[in-house]
Enzyme design. Structure first.
Site, PDB file in Angstrom:
ATOM      1  NE  ARG A 125      -3.820  -0.188   1.900  1.00 42.83           N
ATOM      2  CZ  ARG A 125      -4.709  -0.212   2.823  1.00 42.83           C
ATOM      3  NH1 ARG A 125      -5.117  -0.609   3.642  1.00 42.83           N
ATOM      4  NH2 ARG A 125      -5.650   0.788   2.482  1.00 42.83           N
ATOM      5  CG  ASP A 320     -13.795   1.891   3.765  1.00 49.29           C
ATOM      6  OD1 ASP A 320     -12.664   1.645   3.176  1.00 49.29           O
ATOM      7  OD2 ASP A 320     -13.513   2.312   4.873  1.00 49.29           O
ATOM      8  NE  ARG A 394     -13.756  -1.887   4.553  1.00 52.24           N
ATOM      9  CZ  ARG A 394     -14.044  -1.463   6.026  1.00 52.24           C
ATOM     10  NH1 ARG A 394     -15.058  -1.905   6.374  1.00 52.24           N
ATOM     11  NH2 ARG A 394     -13.541  -0.599   6.546  1.00 52.24           N
TER      12      ARG A 394
HETATM   13  C1  S3P Z   1      -9.778   5.705   6.578  1.00 49.95           C
HETATM   14  C2  S3P Z   1      -9.757   6.395   5.488  1.00 49.95           C
HETATM   15  C3  S3P Z   1     -10.278   5.636   4.096  1.00 49.95           C
HETATM   16  C4  S3P Z   1     -10.962   4.315   4.410  1.00 49.95           C
HETATM   17  C5  S3P Z   1     -10.003   3.282   5.492  1.00 49.95           C
HETATM   18  C6  S3P Z   1     -10.132   4.164   6.953  1.00 49.95           C
HETATM   19  C7  S3P Z   1      -9.610   6.371   7.944  1.00 49.95           C
HETATM   20  O1  S3P Z   1      -8.863   5.443   3.453  1.00 49.95           O
HETATM   21  O2  S3P Z   1     -10.759   3.669   3.270  1.00 49.95           O
HETATM   22  O3  S3P Z   1     -10.839   2.282   5.646  1.00 49.95           O
HETATM   23  O4  S3P Z   1      -9.909   6.096   9.003  1.00 49.95           O
HETATM   24  O5  S3P Z   1      -9.374   7.666   7.896  1.00 49.95           O
HETATM   25  P1  S3P Z   1      -8.406   6.570   2.694  1.00 49.95           P
HETATM   26  O6  S3P Z   1      -7.910   7.768   3.415  1.00 49.95           O
HETATM   27  O7  S3P Z   1      -7.117   5.749   2.257  1.00 49.95           O
HETATM   28  O8  S3P Z   1      -9.218   6.807   1.553  1.00 49.95           O
END
Ligand code: S3P
Length: 436
Positions: A125, A320, A394
């Site tokens: 990632r 999500d 998920r």
């Molecule tokens: C999250 C932000 C999102 C989301 C993740 C949780 C957070 O990711 O997909 O499950 O808690 O700030 P991104 O900031 O990469 O979009």
């Protein structure tokens, strides 16, 4: 050994149900607690693999953590990490949120050197999205191949910057706002499309000078954070799996209680309603700026669905749950298209590839696009088959929900991945199916 579990076509889901605590807010509550001078009591802290990684990391940074059931008392160290804790390896496990948010705090600790690493999925990632702006603020931040974990953060005296987020990401936004607390002057983060704003709400509550002017968020350096108690609402992203099941399993009706209704998290409900789903609840009005997290009830019932188009500006508030939009699309009449969701490619798995392969294997007519997918249905249920979660919580839960609404059932490979965010998922489904 990968677990193999069958989710058979099932009768309706019925009853009242409370989802587990919010994962995003739990991470933030613990982290903010650790940055306070006085102890912070967190009520309803999520007990999951991801949020345990956060507590473990904070312990290594000198904070105290006392657990009492769903209550966690965090004894913070203040904004400055104590000398004896200024270095070492921090294991984030599977948590992208921890991997991206924590460096914001560490970057502002002169003399500290930490390496953040995690599991196989985390190592794929991107973290350049935090490394670049934190370096611009004065920290030395190095990622493997410039882009991936492990991530080494050498703290420094930071200076505030103006930064426009190249991708809509609440994790990156939060990282920079937290770094801004330690940076000389002010730090402005511009986000073109609103993403979840839990960090902003906590900053306001903690008495931090914080302003929003259109898309520009500005935070200034502070000496301390003040918070006493944080109550974590139920997770709308976890509840979305049950809402989706209630929508596609005929004759279902589920009342979801104690669920967070922050408008930056409820995009899925808006999309589902447009498709014909019956979900009634007092969801917060889009654009609301406040320091509280709204909590309430949702009443979801099965209904015939129609295809819809999800546009890029709707993506962050449903990020999500977009795989669930794909699932609903497979049961809907007509075409459902999701656009502007390229970020799905860098989640726990490439969720565009995962949802396309997963749903296609269950009989759906679905195709990937560069930044989303298109699925066509005729209003009849999916056949069923086998879905491999590949370690993605998920995708595991999506497979289970698909099974309940399918004609032949679904075998899920690796349902145990659900415990990353939702350890009681199977138990909750059984209860709602009257098999508890
Ligand atoms: C999250 C932000 C999102 C989301 C993740 C949780 C957070 O990711 O997909 O499950 O808690 O700030 P991104 O900031 O990469 O979009």
């Amino acid at each position: 050994m990968t677990r193999r579990d069958r989710f058979e076509p099932s009768g309706p889901l019925r009853g009242s149900y409370t989802p587990p605590a919010d994962k995003s807010i739990s991470h933030r509550a613990a982290l903010f607690g650790a940055m306070c001078d006085e102890p912070v009591r967190v009520h309803n802290y999520l007990d999951s693999a991801d949020t345990r990684s956060t507590l473990a990391a904070l312990l290594k940074l000198g904070a105290g953590v006392e657990e009492d059931g769903a209550q966690v008392l965090v004894r913070g160290v203040g904004l400055r990490v104590p000398l004896e804790a200024t270095g070492g390896l921090l294991d984030v496990g599977n948590s992208g949120t921890l991997m991206r948010m924590l460096p914001g705090w560490l970057a502002g600790q002169p003399g500290g050197v930490w390496t953040l690493d995690g599991d196989e999925s985390i190592r794929r990632r991107p973290v350049d999205r935090v490394a670049e702006p934190l370096s611009a603020m004065g920290a030395a931040v190095e990622a493997r191949e410039g882009r991936f974990p492990p991530l080494t953060v050498r703290g420094a005296r930071l200076s505030g910057i103006e930064y426009e987020l190249p991708v809509a990401s609440a994790q990156v936004k939060s990282c920079l706002l937290i770094a801004g607390l330690l940076a000389e002057g002010s730090t402005t983060v511009t986000e073109r499309t609103p993403s979840r704003d839990h960090t902003e709400r906590l900053l306001r509550r903690a008495g931090v000078p914080f302003e929003r002017e259109g898309p520009r968020l500005t935070v200034s350096q502070v000496d301390e954070l003040e918070l006493d108690e944080i109550v974590v609402p139920g997770d709308p992203s976890s509840a979305a799996f049950v809402v989706a099941a209630a929508t596609i399993v005929p004759r279902s009706r589920v009342v979801v209680t104690g669920v967070g209704l922050n408008w930056t998290r409820t995009g899925f409900l808006r999309v589902a309603e447009r498709m014909g789903a019956v979900v009634v609840g007092e969801v917060e009005e889009p654009g609301t700026e406040t320091d509280v997290e709204p909590v309430g009830e949702l009443d979801a019932a099965s209904a015939p669905l129609e295809g819809t188009e999800v546009e890029p500006h709707e993506v962050p508030a449903a990020i999500d749950e977009l795989t669930l939009v794909g699932l609903l699309g497979a049961f809907a009449d007509g075409e459902t298209v999701v656009r502007g969701a390229g970020e799905l490619r860098v989640k726990e798995t490439d969720r565009i590839a995962a949802v396309v392969k997963g749903l296609r294997d269950l009989g759906a007519d679905i195709e990937p696009t560069a930044d989303g997918f298109a699925v066509r249905g005729d209003g009849s249920p999916l056949r069923g088959g086998i879905i491999d979660a590949r370690g993605d919580h998920r995708m595991a839960m999506l497979g289970a929900v698909a099974g309940l609404a399918s004609t032949d059932g679904v075998e899920v490979l690796g349902i145990d991945a659900a415990s990353v965010s939702y350890p009681g998922f199977e138990r909750d489904l059984r209860t709602l199916l009257g098999r508890g």
